[in-house]
Design an enzyme around this catalytic site. Sequence first.
Site, PDB file in Angstrom:
ATOM      1  N   SER A   1     -10.698  -1.766   3.215  1.00  0.00           N
ATOM      2  CA  SER A   1      -9.883  -1.771   4.674  1.00  0.00           C
ATOM      3  C   SER A   1      -9.672  -0.535   5.283  1.00  0.00           C
ATOM      4  O   SER A   1      -8.782   0.234   4.474  1.00  0.00           O
ATOM      5  CB  SER A   1      -8.590  -2.708   4.288  1.00  0.00           C
ATOM      6  OG  SER A   1      -9.069  -4.193   3.931  1.00  0.00           O
TER       7      SER A   1
ATOM      8  N   ARG B   1       0.919  -1.135   0.082  1.00  0.00           N
ATOM      9  CA  ARG B   1       0.037  -0.008   0.104  1.00  0.00           C
ATOM     10  C   ARG B   1       0.878   1.345  -0.154  1.00  0.00           C
ATOM     11  O   ARG B   1       0.520   2.156   0.561  1.00  0.00           O
ATOM     12  CB  ARG B   1      -1.051  -0.112   1.181  1.00  0.00           C
ATOM     13  CG  ARG B   1      -1.970  -1.005   1.501  1.00  0.00           C
ATOM     14  CD  ARG B   1      -3.095  -1.022  -0.148  1.00  0.00           C
ATOM     15  NE  ARG B   1      -3.753  -2.173   0.067  1.00  0.00           N
ATOM     16  CZ  ARG B   1      -3.188  -3.277  -0.661  1.00  0.00           C
ATOM     17  NH1 ARG B   1      -2.405  -3.239  -1.250  1.00  0.00           N
ATOM     18  NH2 ARG B   1      -4.188  -4.331  -0.444  1.00  0.00           N
TER      19      ARG B   1
ATOM     20  N   GLU C   1      -4.689   2.767   6.498  1.00  0.00           N
ATOM     21  CA  GLU C   1      -4.627   2.478   4.960  1.00  0.00           C
ATOM     22  C   GLU C   1      -5.400   3.693   4.276  1.00  0.00           C
ATOM     23  O   GLU C   1      -4.951   4.234   3.379  1.00  0.00           O
ATOM     24  CB  GLU C   1      -5.210   0.974   4.360  1.00  0.00           C
ATOM     25  CG  GLU C   1      -5.362   0.915   3.262  1.00  0.00           C
ATOM     26  CD  GLU C   1      -5.643  -0.658   2.595  1.00  0.00           C
ATOM     27  OE1 GLU C   1      -5.309  -1.413   3.374  1.00  0.00           O
ATOM     28  OE2 GLU C   1      -6.058  -0.552   1.487  1.00  0.00           O
TER      29      GLU C   1
HETATM   30  C1  LIG Z   1     -15.218  -2.283  -1.097  1.00  0.00           C
HETATM   31  C2  LIG Z   1     -13.876  -1.800  -1.257  1.00  0.00           C
HETATM   32  C3  LIG Z   1     -12.693  -2.830  -1.514  1.00  0.00           C
HETATM   33  C4  LIG Z   1     -11.324  -2.569  -1.619  1.00  0.00           C
HETATM   34  N1  LIG Z   1     -10.572  -3.498  -1.499  1.00  0.00           N
HETATM   35  C5  LIG Z   1      -9.250  -3.307  -1.851  1.00  0.00           C
HETATM   36  C6  LIG Z   1      -8.077  -4.219  -2.008  1.00  0.00           C
HETATM   37  O1  LIG Z   1      -8.461  -5.480  -1.937  1.00  0.00           O
HETATM   38  N2  LIG Z   1      -7.013  -3.926  -2.174  1.00  0.00           N
HETATM   39  C7  LIG Z   1      -6.459  -2.607  -1.976  1.00  0.00           C
HETATM   40  O2  LIG Z   1      -5.484  -2.275  -2.431  1.00  0.00           O
HETATM   41  N3  LIG Z   1      -7.587  -1.618  -2.052  1.00  0.00           N
HETATM   42  C8  LIG Z   1      -8.876  -2.056  -1.949  1.00  0.00           C
HETATM   43  N4  LIG Z   1      -9.744  -0.667  -1.568  1.00  0.00           N
HETATM   44  C9  LIG Z   1      -9.365   0.439  -1.728  1.00  0.00           C
HETATM   45  C10 LIG Z   1      -9.322   1.122  -3.126  1.00  0.00           C
HETATM   46  O3  LIG Z   1     -10.136   0.890  -3.959  1.00  0.00           O
HETATM   47  C11 LIG Z   1      -8.123   1.135  -3.754  1.00  0.00           C
HETATM   48  O4  LIG Z   1      -7.001   1.824  -3.033  1.00  0.00           O
HETATM   49  C12 LIG Z   1      -8.068   1.932  -5.088  1.00  0.00           C
HETATM   50  O5  LIG Z   1      -7.247   1.814  -5.857  1.00  0.00           O
HETATM   51  C13 LIG Z   1      -8.159   3.552  -4.867  1.00  0.00           C
HETATM   52  O6  LIG Z   1      -8.308   4.310  -5.968  1.00  0.00           O
HETATM   53  P1  LIG Z   1      -9.416   5.567  -6.093  1.00  0.00           P
HETATM   54  O7  LIG Z   1      -9.254   5.961  -7.543  1.00  0.00           O
HETATM   55  O8  LIG Z   1     -10.578   5.373  -5.540  1.00  0.00           O
HETATM   56  O9  LIG Z   1      -8.236   6.527  -5.133  1.00  0.00           O
HETATM   57  P2  LIG Z   1      -9.067   7.630  -4.213  1.00  0.00           P
HETATM   58  O10 LIG Z   1      -9.613   6.993  -2.938  1.00  0.00           O
HETATM   59  O11 LIG Z   1      -9.671   8.679  -4.997  1.00  0.00           O
HETATM   60  O12 LIG Z   1      -7.617   8.090  -3.901  1.00  0.00           O
HETATM   61  C14 LIG Z   1      -6.827   7.344  -2.949  1.00  0.00           C
HETATM   62  C15 LIG Z   1      -5.488   8.330  -2.773  1.00  0.00           C
HETATM   63  O13 LIG Z   1      -4.736   8.525  -4.053  1.00  0.00           O
HETATM   64  C16 LIG Z   1      -4.612   9.694  -4.541  1.00  0.00           C
HETATM   65  N5  LIG Z   1      -4.900   9.668  -5.999  1.00  0.00           N
HETATM   66  C17 LIG Z   1      -6.017   9.245  -6.680  1.00  0.00           C
HETATM   67  N6  LIG Z   1      -5.789   9.312  -7.991  1.00  0.00           N
HETATM   68  C18 LIG Z   1      -4.511  10.081  -8.093  1.00  0.00           C
HETATM   69  C19 LIG Z   1      -3.736  10.554  -9.505  1.00  0.00           C
HETATM   70  N7  LIG Z   1      -4.258  10.487 -10.529  1.00  0.00           N
HETATM   71  N8  LIG Z   1      -2.768  11.416  -9.078  1.00  0.00           N
HETATM   72  C20 LIG Z   1      -2.179  11.228  -7.713  1.00  0.00           C
HETATM   73  N9  LIG Z   1      -2.888  11.151  -6.633  1.00  0.00           N
HETATM   74  C21 LIG Z   1      -4.078  10.309  -7.064  1.00  0.00           C
HETATM   75  C22 LIG Z   1      -5.752  10.632  -3.724  1.00  0.00           C
HETATM   76  O14 LIG Z   1      -5.318  12.001  -3.613  1.00  0.00           O
HETATM   77  C23 LIG Z   1      -5.938   9.914  -2.423  1.00  0.00           C
HETATM   78  O15 LIG Z   1      -4.573  10.196  -1.698  1.00  0.00           O
HETATM   79  C24 LIG Z   1     -11.009  -1.117  -1.578  1.00  0.00           C
HETATM   80  C25 LIG Z   1     -12.086  -0.122  -1.643  1.00  0.00           C
HETATM   81  C26 LIG Z   1     -13.479  -0.497  -1.416  1.00  0.00           C
HETATM   82  C27 LIG Z   1     -14.456   0.457  -1.094  1.00  0.00           C
END
Ligand SMILES: Cc1cc2nc3c(=O)[nH]c(=O)nc-3n(C[C@H](O)[C@H](O)[C@H](O)COP(=O)(O)OP(=O)(O)OC[C@H]3O[C@@H](n4cnc5c(N)ncnc54)[C@H](O)[C@@H]3O)c2cc1C
Length: 295
Positions: free
Chosen positions: A219, A171, A289
């Site tokens: 998580s 992560r 996380e």
């Molecule tokens: C039901 C559920 C299950 C999940 N299971 C997992 C799992 O199994 N494994 C796992 O790793 N994660 C999991 N996640 C967490 C999440 O889905 C991942 O970490 C995902 O990759 C986050 O992407 P996002 O676009 O939603 O990022 P966001 O939540 O929008 O942002 C996360 C961080 O990244 C930054 N960010 C986003 N895009 C950019 C960009 N283009 N440039 C710079 N910074 C950026 C944001 O500023 C923030 O700090 C889960 C979430 C949910 C809701």
Amino acid sequence: MIKTEIKKICPQVKFKELLAKHTSLRIGGPAEYFVEVANRNELANLLKIAKKYNSKVFLLGAGTNVLVKDRGIKGIVIRLLGDFRKIQFKNRSVFVGAGVGLFQLLKISAEHNLEGIEFLAGIPGTVGGALVMNAGNPKEGIGNLVDSVKIMKPNGKIQIFKKKDLHFSYRRSNFPKGSLILSCWLRLKKSKKETIIKVIKERLKERWGKQPRGYSAGSVFKNPPDDYAGRLIEKAGLKGVKYGDAYISEKHANFILNRGKAKAKDVLYLIRKIKNTVKNKFGVDLELEIKILGN
Ligand SMILES: Cc1cc2nc3c(=O)[nH]c(=O)nc-3n(C[C@H](O)[C@H](O)[C@H](O)COP(=O)(O)OP(=O)(O)OC[C@H]3O[C@@H](n4cnc5c(N)ncnc54)[C@H](O)[C@@H]3O)c2cc1C
């Protein structure tokens, strides 16, 4: 005035847009400015304005790993659309814009008979967010597949990171502070669409067996070395504990869910409760996380 200048570049800018509409927890106060940008020029121009007015910039992907505070975010909140949603294949490599959804990437790669990212099945979010978080499971992360990543620095300059410059761990990634990820090249492997789809279905079934459905940010805590945050929280007797409209899942103790009207303060209360109880009972300092954003 900053408002007018942003409007000139992105006429569709929204003021005081509720971020609860843009996060998987359905929680979050207003963004002072909420802008969906379509290309690099718009992004670079926005950064210039942010610098001129000393305004902060936040990039939001699909909002699936964030808890936005109730007072919202003061500054410019950006989402990537348009050019940032492009996917292009070249032999076994794929060019992906940071705004592409992980599910879309999985689906299109399978259609191109390319495998390697099935472990992302069921993880919501965008490629940009996945790179920042090195999304995946404890054994596999998207970082392993990266050939290069293009970012925009806070000064608007573009920088390309090659595989050798990038360090991904559980992560974590090592993009410099303030980097806006624009796109990446991933290296996949040849396979057959049917085989890939079968694996994706298996992964999804496995995931939905363990994971609660509902409004969450996945998580909440990272797993501590050689253990699981969920196991510790469960052992501490915290499954099902509620505060306001937020509660710790009965199905998976490392998930906090919003029943519908929860506020960030409710989730923050449960986070503190979990951290304190687990520390007192087991001497383990759980590390968050999810990213907490806002004022
Ligand atoms: C039901 C559920 C299950 C999940 N299971 C997992 C799992 O199994 N494994 C796992 O790793 N994660 C999991 N996640 C967490 C999440 O889905 C991942 O970490 C995902 O990759 C986050 O992407 P996002 O676009 O939603 O990022 P966001 O939540 O929008 O942002 C996360 C961080 O990244 C930054 N960010 C986003 N895009 C950019 C960009 N283009 N440039 C710079 N910074 C950026 C944001 O500023 C923030 O700090 C889960 C979430 C949910 C809701």
